[in-house]
Design a protein around this motif. Structure first.
Motif, short mmCIF file in Angstrom:
data_model
loop_
_atom_site.label_atom_id
_atom_site.label_comp_id
_atom_site.label_asym_id
_atom_site.label_seq_id
_atom_site.Cartn_x
_atom_site.Cartn_y
_atom_site.Cartn_z
N CYS A 20 0.85 -1.19 0.00
CA CYS A 20 0.00 0.00 0.00
C CYS A 20 0.89 1.24 0.00
O CYS A 20 1.62 1.49 0.96
N ARG A 131 -2.94 -8.96 7.39
CA ARG A 131 -3.04 -9.75 6.16
C ARG A 131 -4.48 -10.15 5.87
O ARG A 131 -4.88 -10.22 4.70
N ALA A 134 -5.92 -7.16 4.30
CA ALA A 134 -5.44 -7.03 2.93
C ALA A 134 -6.22 -7.96 1.99
O ALA A 134 -6.55 -7.59 0.86
#
Length: 282
Positions: A20, A131, A134
């Motif tokens: 990101c 994660r 994400a």
């Protein structure tokens, strides 16, 4: 604050599960043409980003992202100030995502996760919790509605003259029946051409045109009331409701960013977004 013709700022490592990058572009910035081995999902936090891909310009106002598959050459430019996020996604994670560049709607869930990453300075999610967040971003991108561009154009001989006329006068209030008559077709035929060639209704395309036009006028410092009248709205409140629904912010918020902060893409002929027929396939 990348200057004109800057080298691209790429992820330094394989972006697993994603990387990101939150970037800030000063007015009149340019990013050289480049390609990445991973995909990119670019969207503006404020301002409007323009990305050139294969001879077309993709426009990304807030709430819409530009999807770039792996190994696709592209360059960036902006006339005004832009604060935007670039999400790098590994090629192996791109299953179910579009195989061609397009514009994707950004969900509130995706925006909230990425805002949290920015607040905490997360470039590479490395904890189990981050994660998982994400992966939600990637899943949300798979489910997002796709368009060839935010404001698609068309070479269709029926539609092209109508779209050009509306771009010259975005405040024209005459409806689809009038424009169908100018082309010598029925209103139903015109509406069908819009769905087939643009991937959206005639009214939705017209509202998007008005948003792009409004951003240009707000960028020039024009009052909201003046912009509303110029775009054919009988009351400022009707214009404000439309603008907020499509951009996620009020016209006053866009105007307060000042010159160069509201929009980089005004509805001039040399700034018209060019795109092929709308892409909806995954």
């Amino acid at each position: 604050m990348p200057p004109a013709d800057a080298a691209p700022l790429l992820a330094s490592d394989l972006p697993y599960p994603l990387a990101c990058r939150i970037l800030h572009f000063t007015p009149h910035s340019r990013m050289k043409r480049h390609a990445s081995p991973w995909a990119e999902l670019n969207f503006a936090v404020s301002g409007i980003m323009e990305i050139g891909i294969g001879g077309m310009t993709y426009l990304s106002p807030p709430q819409y992202a530009i999807w770039i598959p792996p190994h696709v050459e592209h360059c960036c430019q902006n006339e005004g100030e832009v604060h935007y996020a670039c999400i790098d996604i590994p090629a192996a994670a791109c299953a179910g995502l579009p195989d061609k560049p397009c514009t994707l709607e950004i969900s509130p869930v995706m925006r909230a996760i990425l805002a949290d990453f920015e607040r905490r300075g997360i470039s590479y999610p490395d904890t189990p919790e981050d994660r998982r967040m994400a992966q939600i971003v990637i899943d949300q991108a798979r489910q997002a509605r796709a368009y060839a561009s935010y404001l698609p154009s068309a070479t269709d001989p029926v539609l092209a003259p109508i779209l050009s006329a509306l771009q010259r006068r975005p405040g024209d209030k005459r409806g689809a029946a009038h424009w169908a008559a100018t082309a010598g077709i029925t209103e139903r035929t015109l509406l069908r051409h819009c769905q087939q060639r643009l991937g959206m209704s005639f009214n939705e395309w017209r509202q998007r045109l008005r948003v792009v036009s409004a951003l240009g006028m707000l960028d020039d410092g024009k009052p909201v009331q003046t912009v509303a009248r110029a775009l054919g709205y009988s009351t400022p409140s009707a214009f404000i409701a439309m603008f907020q629904r499509l951009t996620g912010e009020s016209p006053d918020s866009a105007r307060r960013r000042g010159p160069g902060g509201a929009c980089a893409a005004m509805p001039r002929e040399n700034r018209v977004v060019q795109a092929s027929d709308a892409t909806r396939g995954r």
